[in-house]
Motif scaffolding. Structure first.
Motif, PDB file in Angstrom:
ATOM      1  N   HIS A 190      -2.085   2.686   8.992  1.00  0.00           N
ATOM      2  CA  HIS A 190      -0.927   2.436   9.859  1.00  0.00           C
ATOM      3  C   HIS A 190      -0.186   1.159   9.462  1.00  0.00           C
ATOM      4  O   HIS A 190       1.017   1.013   9.725  1.00  0.00           O
ATOM      5  CB  HIS A 190      -1.377   2.329  11.325  1.00  0.00           C
ATOM      6  CG  HIS A 190      -2.261   1.146  11.616  1.00  0.00           C
ATOM      7  ND1 HIS A 190      -1.767  -0.103  11.943  1.00  0.00           N
ATOM      8  CD2 HIS A 190      -3.615   1.030  11.594  1.00  0.00           C
ATOM      9  CE1 HIS A 190      -2.773  -0.939  12.113  1.00  0.00           C
ATOM     10  NE2 HIS A 190      -3.908  -0.283  11.918  1.00  0.00           N
ATOM     11  N   ASP A 191      -0.882   0.213   8.825  1.00  0.00           N
ATOM     12  CA  ASP A 191      -0.239  -1.050   8.465  1.00  0.00           C
ATOM     13  C   ASP A 191       0.296  -1.039   7.033  1.00  0.00           C
ATOM     14  O   ASP A 191       0.767  -2.069   6.539  1.00  0.00           O
ATOM     15  CB  ASP A 191      -1.227  -2.204   8.634  1.00  0.00           C
ATOM     16  CG  ASP A 191      -2.504  -2.011   7.840  1.00  0.00           C
ATOM     17  OD1 ASP A 191      -2.737  -0.894   7.349  1.00  0.00           O
ATOM     18  OD2 ASP A 191      -3.276  -2.986   7.714  1.00  0.00           O
ATOM     19  N   ALA A 192       0.241   0.109   6.346  1.00  0.00           N
ATOM     20  CA  ALA A 192       0.761   0.192   4.978  1.00  0.00           C
ATOM     21  C   ALA A 192       2.262   0.463   5.002  1.00  0.00           C
ATOM     22  O   ALA A 192       2.757   1.191   5.871  1.00  0.00           O
ATOM     23  CB  ALA A 192       0.045   1.287   4.205  1.00  0.00           C
ATOM     24  N   GLN A 193       2.979  -0.100   4.059  1.00  0.00           N
ATOM     25  CA  GLN A 193       4.425   0.136   3.945  1.00  0.00           C
ATOM     26  C   GLN A 193       4.667   1.014   2.722  1.00  0.00           C
ATOM     27  O   GLN A 193       4.612   0.525   1.596  1.00  0.00           O
ATOM     28  CB  GLN A 193       5.182  -1.183   3.802  1.00  0.00           C
ATOM     29  CG  GLN A 193       6.698  -0.993   3.648  1.00  0.00           C
ATOM     30  CD  GLN A 193       7.440  -2.312   3.626  1.00  0.00           C
ATOM     31  OE1 GLN A 193       7.451  -3.055   4.603  1.00  0.00           O
ATOM     32  NE2 GLN A 193       8.057  -2.620   2.501  1.00  0.00           N
TER      33      GLN A 193
END
Length: 498
Positions: A464-467
């Motif tokens: 969820h915190d990956a761009q």
């Protein structure tokens, strides 16, 4: 040189006659050719290639190989040495080729440079081709001799030997290109990865007579109970760590097309003869031959398996050449066999319901041997046949295959509060990728994309915190992308335009 070659051919004939007289018919032999070239006439000389060949020769003798050592080979001598090597191997043998010296890549083909290779300049690529030994041809020669196992080791990833001040170098690259399209039964390892150079020494105070790669590989290959893949992985880790101590990047790469596990020093740890030293050359058959997983009967139609990973776990699809009336399987060597069941379709070969060729394994299934058996059209039970399941290797192989088939989906553009390029697809199959490079309005990928670590329990999920995107300048026209896979091979450079 002529007298040396005469002695070499005579020794080969003597060894062949000894094997003929002492070994049983069709006995598998281990034969190795190690080549070290230092004394180049027209390109920079090397210091440790001959020592590397001698060290590997001594190491392979300990492992029961008949070893031919060739040093400082010009083009004619190199060709004659390869001819002697051809004559020394027979069908079913294990053939080992080691080369230390200058190597050169031209248009994706690898050439091993003899000591009399000319000092070529720009536009003289054909001069280098004609004067050198094509690495692919060595593989073809082994195939023509019908060897069972072919192992190639190249400690040749050095700088471009044709670079000289005041001239433009011949078009090509130092070192060697990845050999990703190997035939079945071939294993190769390179001392460094693409665009990397191999260290001869760690510092001016490094007194070791061998290169960083060879000193490590020669040690790892003698470890009892280690198969070739384990040897390659341990070598890669150790060499990389040594190179890091001097702030150098060198990560050996290997390419594995072996069907079976190959052990050069015993079968598995705990076998009483695993580390037994080699006996004299005339008794080469004394050491156990290369260990392989063999079916319990002589059928040439042993099943093969394809593993694919999905959110719920693993699907294993068995492929059996013979028409079958039923398929059963189990994990390991004990316990009951389970039937796979049947599909709602008829097999035109048997005119009976077709057995279900697939089974499911849980996502956390450990590495294991799957035993498979089947009932043939005569009603006779065939097998069981062992199939190795390695979840990490299977995951990488499965994702690599998907990436190769979906190359047009690696990147996508979107205009939203500016221009974005998404690499969600690559992130979903990141377990097969070591590094992603992109080039913005450039055909040369020079920027590394940050990827989250591989999660083997849920490999396709993006954290969820990956761009999964880059913000680009509005005027951007194209993006190029290149993948370095986990095995060290490199993809073609793909270009994506808006």
């Amino acid at each position: 040189m002529t007298s040396w070659l005469s002695r070499l051919l005579a020794a080969t004939a003597i060894v062949a006659s000894c094997i003929t007289s002492t070994a049983p018919a069709h006995a598998e032999k281990r034969v190795a050719l190690v080549v070290g070239n230092n004394d180049y006439r027209n390109v920079p000389k090397l210091q440790k290639a001959v020592n590397d060949a001698r060290t590997m020769g001594d190491t392979l003798k300990q492992l029961g190989f008949t070893v031919m050592v060739a040093e400082n080979q010009n083009r004619q001598a190199f060709s004659q040495t390869l001819l002697a090597f051809d004559k020394a191997v027979d069908a079913g043998d294990t053939a080992f080729f080691f080369y230390a010296g200058h190597g050169f890549e031209i248009a994706g083909q690898n050439f091993l440079l003899p000591t009399d290779v000319p000092a070529a300049t720009e536009g003289q690529e054909e001069l280098v081709r004609d004067a050198s030994i094509l690495a692919d041809r060595i593989i073809e020669r082994m195939q023509n001799r019908k060897v069972r196992t072919a192992i190639l080791v190249f400690d040749a990833c050095r700088n471009n030997p044709f670079e000289r001040a005041g001239t433009r170098a011949v078009a090509g690259a130092g070192g060697l290109a990845p050999m990703t399209q190997l035939p079945e039964g071939v294993f190769s390892i390179f001392s460094a990865g693409p665009r990397q150079t191999a260290l001869d020494r760690l510092s001016n105070d490094d007194a070791n007579p061998n290169s960083v790669f060879t000193r490590t590989f020669a040690k790892e290959i003698t470890q009892p109970g280690a198969n070739l893949v384990q040897v390659a992985q341990r070598t890669r880790r150790a060499v990389s760590e040594l190179a890091e101590t001097v702030r150098h990047k060198q990560i050996p790469v290997y390419f594995d097309q072996m069907v079976d596990d190959v052990f050069l020093n015993g079968m598995v740890q705990g076998q009483p003869d695993a580390a037994k030293p080699a006996e004299p050359l005339q008794k080469l058959a004394a050491l156990p031959p290369v260990q392989r997983l063999q079916p319990q009967n002589d059928s040439m139609n042993a099943p093969i398996a394809m593993f694919s990973r999905h959110n719920g776990g693993w699907t294993v699809v068995f492929s059996i050449a013979d028409p079958t009336l039923g398929i059963s399987w189990r994990i390991g060597d004990s316990g009951d066999f389970r039937e796979t069941g049947f599909m709602d379709t008829l097999d035109p070969r048997t005119r009976k319901r077709m057995p279900n060729p697939s089974v499911e394994l849980p996502a956390d299934a450990p590495a294991a041997i799957i035993q498979v058996r089947y009932v043939d059209t005569n009603g006779e039970l065939q097998g069981p046949f062992p199939i190795r399941f390695d979840p990490e290797a299977a995951l990488i192989r499965d994702q690599r295959k998907i990436l190769d088939m979906t190359a047009t989906s690696w990147l996508s553009f979107r205009e939203y509060n500016g221009l974005l390029v998404y690499y969600t697809h690559l992130m979903s199959y990141r377990c097969a990728i070591r590094e992603v490079r992109v080039g913005i309005d450039s055909a040369v990928p020079d920027k590394v994309l940050k990827m989250p670590p591989c999660n083997t329990r849920d490999p396709s999920v993006i954290p969820h915190d990956a761009q999964p995107y880059l913000k680009l300048a509005p005027a951007t026209k194209s993006v190029s992308v290149e993948l370095t896979y986990r095995d060290g091979s490199v993809s073609e450079i793909k270009s994506f335009r808006r």
